[in-house]
Design an enzyme around this catalytic site. Structure first.
Site, PDB file in Angstrom:
ATOM      1  N   ASP A 131       0.834  -1.198   0.000  1.00 44.29           N
ATOM      2  CA  ASP A 131       0.000   0.000   0.000  1.00 44.29           C
ATOM      3  C   ASP A 131       0.872   1.253   0.000  1.00 44.29           C
ATOM      4  OD1 ASP A 131      -2.553  -1.047  -0.124  1.00 44.29           O
ATOM      5  OD2 ASP A 131      -2.722  -1.300   2.038  1.00 44.29           O
ATOM      6  N   ARG A 182      -1.626  -0.647  -8.623  1.00 42.90           N
ATOM      7  CA  ARG A 182      -2.988  -0.266  -8.249  1.00 42.90           C
ATOM      8  C   ARG A 182      -3.073   1.258  -8.305  1.00 42.90           C
ATOM      9  NH1 ARG A 182      -6.338   0.408  -3.093  1.00 42.90           N
ATOM     10  NH2 ARG A 182      -8.190  -0.862  -3.470  1.00 42.90           N
TER      11      ARG A 182
END
Length: 305
Positions: A131, A182
């Site tokens: 992340d 992402r």
């Protein structure tokens, strides 16, 4: 709305408010966005989502660890998580934050911990997504991702945030790696010197990133609930002959559930980010900041109690 968003994000760092909110636990409505406070609670949720045709990832919520021994506990928990996913035969991969693995202590420590988990995941044919956190961690996060990819680790991906001015250059630098990326808009409170303050500019930057990523080698995770952006991605992929195996849509647990299922019915892969763990307060506040109307949802739940 932008002022309210800023206030909510600032509140994410308030210890007093955190104690108040967590006192009421899931009664406030955190269960709408978090699969549970334990892995045992999360597994049935992941299985249910898989049963609906949805892919999932999961995260043990937490960040900002500043004790090396605690990072080893986090690594052990993620190893157990990967083992459980394998044993349960879930269609689930893992996402994690590098500050949970010690990035705030030492970059090399975080990298060693991450390599251990990426290798453990590879042995179970699984995947780890790194992340992206606040802007101050972007350089170190991308350095670590690059090192892992250049050393031959294929089962690891990263995240890029469209609201940062720097991100288009970051994407261009990563594309030769055929990365698994992402794309998100961004969920942290950043100053206007480094991030677009206006939604229209964030959206426009997202489109540029999306088109550049889809045009290159690698894999693109289109992480948005914005139907305009989703339909644009579908249109670009169709026009350029990009196979469905090279991209997927990713959304958050508890957000736009009908849209998730509609996309599955249209033949697209949809992954639902489904976190768990007792450290859910900051995650909840970021979800509220993304759509401040959710504050009313929490207040109604509190009043019902």
């Amino acid at each position: 709305m932008s002022v309210l968003r800023s206030l909510i994000l600032a509140a994410a760092d308030s210890p007093h408010l955190q104690r108040l909110v967590q006192r009421y636990g899931f009664r406030l409505g955190a269960a709408r966005f978090v699969a549970g406070e334990s892995l045992d609670a999360a597994v049935p949720v992941l299985r249910r989502l898989n049963g609906q045709g949805l892919l999932t990832n999961t995260t043990l919520l937490g960040e900002g660890v500043r004790d090396e021994a605690e990072t080893r506990e986090v690594v052990a928990a993620y190893r157990d998580l990967l083992d459980r996913i394998h044993a349960e035969e879930l269609r689930t991969n893992v996402a994690l934050k590098l500050t949970h693995l010690g990035l705030s202590i030492d970059e090399e420590l975080a990298q060693r911990n991450l390599v251990e988990l990426v290798e453990h995941a590879a042995a179970r044919r699984n995947f780890v997504r790194i992340d992206m956190e606040e802007s101050g961690h972007v350089d170190a996060t991308l350095r670590i991702y690059r090192r892992l990819r250049e050393s031959g680790h294929e089962n690891v991906g990263a995240v890029l945030q469209s609201y940062l001015f720097r991100t288009e250059a970051d994407l261009a630098a990563l594309l030769p790696l055929a990365p698994n990326l992402r794309l998100v808009k961004g969920a942290y409170l950043e100053p206007p010197e480094i991030a677009y303050p206006q939604k229209r500019d964030v959206d426009a930057a997202y489109v540029r990133l999306l088109e550049a990523s889809l045009a290159a080698d690698g894999f693109t995770a289109v992480a948005t609930h914005d139907e305009t952006l989703i339909e644009h991605a579908i249109s670009v992929a169709r026009e350029r002959g990009i196979p469905k195996e090279r991209f997927q849509f990713q959304m958050l647990y508890g957000v736009r559930t009908r849209l998730q299922l509609d996309l599955v019915a249209r033949g697209f892969d949809v992954l639902v980010a489904t976190p768990y763990g007792p450290e859910w307060y900051r995650y909840l506040m970021r979800r509220l900041a993304e759509r401040p109307a959710n504050v009313l949802f929490l207040l109604r739940n509190l009043l019902r109690g």
